[in-house]
Design a protein around this motif. Structure first.
Motif, PDB file in Angstrom:
ATOM      1  N   THR A  85     -25.980 -48.088  -4.180  1.00  0.00           N
ATOM      2  CA  THR A  85     -25.130 -48.831  -5.119  1.00  0.00           C
ATOM      3  C   THR A  85     -24.256 -49.874  -4.433  1.00  0.00           C
ATOM      4  O   THR A  85     -23.621 -50.680  -5.116  1.00  0.00           O
ATOM      5  CB  THR A  85     -24.252 -47.873  -5.942  1.00  0.00           C
ATOM      6  OG1 THR A  85     -23.516 -47.037  -5.054  1.00  0.00           O
ATOM      7  CG2 THR A  85     -25.096 -47.030  -6.887  1.00  0.00           C
ATOM      8  N   VAL A  88     -25.089 -53.522  -5.684  1.00  0.00           N
ATOM      9  CA  VAL A  88     -24.861 -54.017  -7.047  1.00  0.00           C
ATOM     10  C   VAL A  88     -23.362 -54.074  -7.286  1.00  0.00           C
ATOM     11  O   VAL A  88     -22.598 -53.329  -6.692  1.00  0.00           O
ATOM     12  CB  VAL A  88     -25.515 -53.137  -8.131  1.00  0.00           C
ATOM     13  CG1 VAL A  88     -27.013 -53.214  -8.049  1.00  0.00           C
ATOM     14  CG2 VAL A  88     -25.039 -51.724  -8.085  1.00  0.00           C
ATOM     15  N   THR A  90     -21.593 -53.309 -10.096  1.00  0.00           N
ATOM     16  CA  THR A  90     -21.406 -52.722 -11.423  1.00  0.00           C
ATOM     17  C   THR A  90     -20.245 -51.744 -11.435  1.00  0.00           C
ATOM     18  O   THR A  90     -19.901 -51.221 -12.483  1.00  0.00           O
ATOM     19  CB  THR A  90     -22.662 -51.958 -11.862  1.00  0.00           C
ATOM     20  OG1 THR A  90     -22.890 -50.894 -10.928  1.00  0.00           O
ATOM     21  CG2 THR A  90     -23.871 -52.860 -11.940  1.00  0.00           C
ATOM     22  N   ASP A 109     -32.911 -48.040 -14.570  1.00  0.00           N
ATOM     23  CA  ASP A 109     -32.205 -49.323 -14.716  1.00  0.00           C
ATOM     24  C   ASP A 109     -31.333 -49.599 -13.501  1.00  0.00           C
ATOM     25  O   ASP A 109     -31.362 -50.697 -12.929  1.00  0.00           O
ATOM     26  CB  ASP A 109     -31.320 -49.332 -15.968  1.00  0.00           C
ATOM     27  CG  ASP A 109     -32.083 -49.387 -17.268  1.00  0.00           C
ATOM     28  OD1 ASP A 109     -33.280 -49.752 -17.257  1.00  0.00           O
ATOM     29  OD2 ASP A 109     -31.472 -49.059 -18.314  1.00  0.00           O
ATOM     30  N   GLU A 112     -33.405 -50.183 -10.287  1.00  0.00           N
ATOM     31  CA  GLU A 112     -33.977 -51.536 -10.279  1.00  0.00           C
ATOM     32  C   GLU A 112     -32.920 -52.580  -9.918  1.00  0.00           C
ATOM     33  O   GLU A 112     -33.194 -53.496  -9.137  1.00  0.00           O
ATOM     34  CB  GLU A 112     -34.609 -51.861 -11.631  1.00  0.00           C
ATOM     35  CG  GLU A 112     -35.887 -51.099 -11.885  1.00  0.00           C
ATOM     36  CD  GLU A 112     -36.423 -51.278 -13.298  1.00  0.00           C
ATOM     37  OE1 GLU A 112     -35.638 -51.652 -14.222  1.00  0.00           O
ATOM     38  OE2 GLU A 112     -37.618 -51.012 -13.502  1.00  0.00           O
ATOM     39  N   ARG A 113     -31.716 -52.449 -10.466  1.00  0.00           N
ATOM     40  CA  ARG A 113     -30.636 -53.402 -10.136  1.00  0.00           C
ATOM     41  C   ARG A 113     -30.263 -53.295  -8.654  1.00  0.00           C
ATOM     42  O   ARG A 113     -30.064 -54.316  -7.989  1.00  0.00           O
ATOM     43  CB  ARG A 113     -29.410 -53.159 -11.013  1.00  0.00           C
ATOM     44  CG  ARG A 113     -29.614 -53.616 -12.450  1.00  0.00           C
ATOM     45  CD  ARG A 113     -28.324 -53.718 -13.256  1.00  0.00           C
ATOM     46  NE  ARG A 113     -27.448 -52.565 -13.175  1.00  0.00           N
ATOM     47  CZ  ARG A 113     -27.485 -51.513 -13.989  1.00  0.00           C
ATOM     48  NH1 ARG A 113     -28.373 -51.454 -14.970  1.00  0.00           N
ATOM     49  NH2 ARG A 113     -26.628 -50.519 -13.863  1.00  0.00           N
ATOM     50  N   CYS A 114     -30.173 -52.082  -8.139  1.00  0.00           N
ATOM     51  CA  CYS A 114     -29.849 -51.891  -6.717  1.00  0.00           C
ATOM     52  C   CYS A 114     -30.939 -52.503  -5.838  1.00  0.00           C
ATOM     53  O   CYS A 114     -30.629 -53.163  -4.848  1.00  0.00           O
ATOM     54  CB  CYS A 114     -29.704 -50.401  -6.399  1.00  0.00           C
ATOM     55  SG  CYS A 114     -28.289 -49.590  -7.143  1.00  0.00           S
ATOM     56  N   ARG A 116     -33.053 -54.947  -6.555  1.00  0.00           N
ATOM     57  CA  ARG A 116     -32.967 -56.417  -6.600  1.00  0.00           C
ATOM     58  C   ARG A 116     -31.772 -56.903  -5.768  1.00  0.00           C
ATOM     59  O   ARG A 116     -31.880 -57.918  -5.071  1.00  0.00           O
ATOM     60  CB  ARG A 116     -32.863 -56.899  -8.044  1.00  0.00           C
ATOM     61  CG  ARG A 116     -34.173 -56.811  -8.808  1.00  0.00           C
ATOM     62  CD  ARG A 116     -34.129 -57.535 -10.148  1.00  0.00           C
ATOM     63  NE  ARG A 116     -33.123 -57.015 -11.050  1.00  0.00           N
ATOM     64  CZ  ARG A 116     -33.311 -56.021 -11.923  1.00  0.00           C
ATOM     65  NH1 ARG A 116     -34.494 -55.449 -12.018  1.00  0.00           N
ATOM     66  NH2 ARG A 116     -32.345 -55.610 -12.708  1.00  0.00           N
ATOM     67  N   GLY A 117     -30.652 -56.204  -5.849  1.00  0.00           N
ATOM     68  CA  GLY A 117     -29.485 -56.589  -5.060  1.00  0.00           C
ATOM     69  C   GLY A 117     -29.730 -56.479  -3.563  1.00  0.00           C
ATOM     70  O   GLY A 117     -29.335 -57.353  -2.792  1.00  0.00           O
TER      71      GLY A 117
END
Length: 121
Positions: A85, A88, A90, A109, A112-114, A116-117
């Motif tokens: 984390t 990201v 968030t 979800d 996937e965000r982590c 991409r980050g």
């Protein structure tokens, strides 16, 4: 992560040995399959001292995993160990375990965000 960066050497493992050799939890496989990810060939393994020499980065899903991995760190091993984390913005400090939360899509979800980050960092 494999879908986003197929050229990277990636592996997944746990800090405990409870499920070594087992496939991922069936409901998680189903949720992943719905997004086009095939987890069926994966088998659980436990973090080992060799991982600190084999990989350039070790990512952990939560603070307890990070502390457990750091406790396994061999003397002199300098590989960074970070929370997934960290990549990201968030405010999340952990990827909640969907086995307990039952929120498989929410976990995917965030993963996937982590991913991409991390790739964009």
């Amino acid at each position: 992560m494999r879908a986003l960066a197929p050229a990277l050497e990636l592996d997944s493992c746990g800090t405990g040995g409870w499920h070594v050799g087992e496939a991922p939890y069936a409901p998680m496989q189903e949720a992943a399959r719905a997004r086009g990810y095939d987890l069926s060939r994966l088998r659980a393994r436990q973090v080992s001292a060799d991982d600190f020499a084999r990989f350039d980065l070790i990512l952990c899903m939560d603070g307890q995993n990070l502390r457990d991995v750091e406790a396994m760190r061999p003397k002199g091993a300098e590989v960074p160990v970070r929370l997934f984390t960290d990549f990201v913005e968030t405010g999340e400090t952990a990827v909640p375990d969907p086995y307990y939360t039952r929120d498989f899509d929410g976990a995917l979800d965030l993963i996937e965000r982590c991913a991409r980050g991390l790739i964009s960092s």
